[in-house]
Design an enzyme around this catalytic site. Structure first.
Site, short mmCIF file in Angstrom:
data_model
loop_
_atom_site.label_atom_id
_atom_site.label_comp_id
_atom_site.label_asym_id
_atom_site.label_seq_id
_atom_site.Cartn_x
_atom_site.Cartn_y
_atom_site.Cartn_z
N CYS A 1 -24.00 11.29 -23.09
CA CYS A 1 -23.09 11.81 -23.98
C CYS A 1 -21.92 10.54 -23.94
O CYS A 1 -21.03 10.75 -24.95
CB CYS A 1 -22.66 13.01 -23.43
SG CYS A 1 -23.93 14.18 -23.43
N HIS B 1 -15.29 14.57 -25.01
CA HIS B 1 -16.82 14.93 -25.31
C HIS B 1 -17.05 16.33 -25.26
O HIS B 1 -16.18 17.10 -24.47
CB HIS B 1 -17.57 14.25 -24.19
CG HIS B 1 -19.05 14.93 -24.18
ND1 HIS B 1 -19.89 14.71 -25.41
CD2 HIS B 1 -20.01 15.53 -23.48
CE1 HIS B 1 -20.97 15.37 -25.28
NE2 HIS B 1 -21.22 15.53 -24.16
N ASN C 1 -23.12 20.38 -28.07
CA ASN C 1 -23.13 19.12 -27.47
C ASN C 1 -24.31 18.23 -28.28
O ASN C 1 -25.30 18.50 -28.24
CB ASN C 1 -23.71 19.36 -26.06
CG ASN C 1 -23.71 17.91 -25.43
OD1 ASN C 1 -23.50 16.86 -25.94
ND2 ASN C 1 -23.61 18.00 -24.06
N1 ACO Z 1 -28.21 33.12 -21.37
C1 ACO Z 1 -27.84 33.91 -20.38
N2 ACO Z 1 -27.96 33.57 -19.07
C2 ACO Z 1 -28.12 32.49 -18.95
C3 ACO Z 1 -28.04 31.49 -19.72
C4 ACO Z 1 -28.08 31.89 -21.07
N3 ACO Z 1 -28.41 30.75 -22.13
N4 ACO Z 1 -28.40 30.20 -19.02
C5 ACO Z 1 -28.36 30.55 -17.74
N5 ACO Z 1 -27.94 31.92 -17.42
C6 ACO Z 1 -27.95 32.56 -16.43
C7 ACO Z 1 -28.51 31.78 -15.20
O1 ACO Z 1 -29.75 32.16 -14.93
C8 ACO Z 1 -27.60 32.47 -13.95
O2 ACO Z 1 -28.27 33.69 -13.62
P1 ACO Z 1 -28.26 34.24 -12.22
O3 ACO Z 1 -26.84 34.34 -11.58
O4 ACO Z 1 -29.12 35.69 -12.35
O5 ACO Z 1 -29.10 33.14 -11.47
C9 ACO Z 1 -26.30 32.71 -14.59
O6 ACO Z 1 -26.44 32.80 -16.01
C10 ACO Z 1 -25.20 31.66 -14.44
O7 ACO Z 1 -25.93 30.46 -14.58
P2 ACO Z 1 -24.97 29.07 -14.21
O8 ACO Z 1 -26.01 28.09 -14.45
O9 ACO Z 1 -24.35 29.34 -12.71
O10 ACO Z 1 -23.90 29.36 -15.13
P3 ACO Z 1 -22.48 28.20 -15.46
O11 ACO Z 1 -21.39 29.12 -15.57
O12 ACO Z 1 -22.59 27.23 -14.40
O13 ACO Z 1 -22.69 27.78 -16.77
C11 ACO Z 1 -23.48 25.55 -18.04
C12 ACO Z 1 -23.57 26.88 -17.28
C13 ACO Z 1 -22.74 25.89 -19.26
C14 ACO Z 1 -24.46 24.93 -18.22
C15 ACO Z 1 -22.43 24.99 -17.30
O14 ACO Z 1 -22.66 24.74 -16.15
C16 ACO Z 1 -21.99 23.51 -17.86
O15 ACO Z 1 -21.36 23.23 -18.87
N6 ACO Z 1 -22.20 22.61 -17.10
C17 ACO Z 1 -21.59 21.03 -17.46
C18 ACO Z 1 -22.69 20.73 -18.40
C19 ACO Z 1 -22.51 19.16 -19.08
O16 ACO Z 1 -21.30 18.75 -18.36
N7 ACO Z 1 -23.04 18.40 -19.82
C20 ACO Z 1 -22.83 17.17 -20.08
C21 ACO Z 1 -23.79 16.25 -19.96
S1 ACO Z 1 -25.05 16.46 -21.02
C22 ACO Z 1 -25.58 14.99 -21.32
O17 ACO Z 1 -25.15 13.80 -20.79
C23 ACO Z 1 -26.67 14.50 -22.45
#
Ligand code: ACO
Length: 325
Positions: A113, A252, A282
């Site tokens: 990214c 980003h 993204n």
């Molecule tokens: N819909 C519904 N529920 C979901 C989904 C979805 N699409 N995805 C995950 N869940 C669930 C999980 O299974 C979990 O359920 P559980 O509690 O029963 O186990 C719950 O939601 C919480 O999941 P988390 O992963 O803890 O959710 P979080 O609040 O951390 O959000 C996210 C996830 C959006 C991915 C966040 O962590 C994030 O943005 N992280 C950073 C991403 C990033 O920086 N990317 C840049 C690099 S990408 C690159 O370089 C190409």
């Protein structure tokens, strides 16, 4: 030593939209979950024949048109991408072919990214050294090729696109003042592409198609916030520009909550951050490039304004530039 500036911008977005309600029909998710956790409402999906090189070439053509430089006179083409059409030729070489930019030296850089910023900084250094007079810099990714559409934790996050910039000797103060690149290889497993050579961390996902993107979201989130805030501070310090004098930050677009946390940590009002994640998700290396294009077109960055571009991605890698438009 002469100064280098961005003299024009271009972009390309596939027409096909995939909304959160479309995704509700594909995996167990909801518009409410996606919107509140990420800020994304819809994303663009490239068709089979909309390859990374095609998107990159279209963005490049728009940037060239506005630059007043003929494609034949471009001396360097650097593309930030992790989704080339194939291992080689590089996307940059395909762009050269499409543009008939016969004078150019062409290569890709791999920084996920942060690809646009790594490409921009690399090209700037070549221009500062005097090796080339101008450069076409592109951030392009067809990241949805790496998505397993059964994995709700990643398939809701990504989209496709390309953005381009022409770099040339700066006119007056309208130049890139400072840049910063850094890597954290020790955290590589937080975001990686699982391939024949790279085993998944989790047995549960072993049956997924290869290659696909595997992510440790919460771990990434923390490094993203800390490293992006630090990068903003570093480029301001290097340029001797006060954070309060920065008119716009082009981050980003991985997650709206990451952007809020970076704003808070950097003590910059969130209103100064340009955000288009709701429309595109993204787009990996294309995100910053397209956000910059839109920030300028929408008048969020005007002539004479200081702004910062900052990105973070798989590697892990972080980059930032402080620029005056
Ligand atoms: N819909 C519904 N529920 C979901 C989904 C979805 N699409 N995805 C995950 N869940 C669930 C999980 O299974 C979990 O359920 P559980 O509690 O029963 O186990 C719950 O939601 C919480 O999941 P988390 O992963 O803890 O959710 P979080 O609040 O951390 O959000 C996210 C996830 C959006 C991915 C966040 O962590 C994030 O943005 N992280 C950073 C991403 C990033 O920086 N990317 C840049 C690099 S990408 C690159 O370089 C190409």
């Amino acid at each position: 030593m002469q100064n280098i500036g961005i003299i024009s911008l271009g972009h390309y977005l596939p027409k096909r939209k995939l909304t959160n309600s479309d995704l509700e029909k594909m995996v167990e998710t909801t518009d409410e979950w996606i919107t509140t956790r990420t800020g994304i409402k819809e994303r663009r999906i490239a068709e089979k024949d909309e390859k990374t090189s095609l998107m990159a070439s279209k963005a490049a053509k728009e940037a060239l048109k506005d630059s007043g430089i003929d494609a034949h006179d471009i001396e360097l083409i650097v593309v930030g991408t992790t989704t080339p059409d194939s291992n080689f030729p590089s996307v940059a070489c395909w762009v050269q072919k499409e543009l008939h930019a016969k004078k150019a030296t062409c290569f890709d850089v791999s920084a996920a990214c942060s690809g646009f910023l790594f490409a921009l900084t690399t090209a700037r250094q070549y221009l500062l050294s005097g090796m080339y007079k101008n450069a076409l810099v592109i951030g392009a990714d067809k990241f949805t090729n790496l998505i397993d559409w059964n994995d709700r934790s990643t398939c809701v996050l990504f989209g496709d696109g390309a953005g381009a910039a022409i770099l040339a000797p700066a006119r007056g103060d309208h130049k890139i003042y400072s840049d910063y690149l850094h890597s954290y290889g020790e955290f590589g497993e937080y975001m990686q592409i699982i391939s024949e050579e790279r085993e998944p961390l989790n047995q549960k996902v072993k049956e997924m198609k290869i290659p696909y993107a595997q992510m440790m979201g919460q771990e990434l989130f923390k490094v993203a916030v800390n490293s992006m805030s630090e990068a903003v501070e570093i480029v301001c310090e290097k340029a001797k520009v006060k954070i309060d004098d920065v008119v716009c930050v082009v981050p980003h677009q991985a997650n709206d909550r990451i952007i809020s946390a970076v704003a808070k940590k950097s003590k910059i009002p969130k209103e100064k951050f340009f955000i288009n994640i709701d429309k595109y998700g993204n787009m990996s290396a294309a995100s910053c490039a397209i956000a910059l294009y839109e920030a300028v077109k929408e008048g969020r960055i005007k002539k004479g304004d200081y702004f910062v571009i900052v990105a973070f991605g798989g590697g892990l890698v972080v980059g930032a530039s402080l620029i005056r438009w």
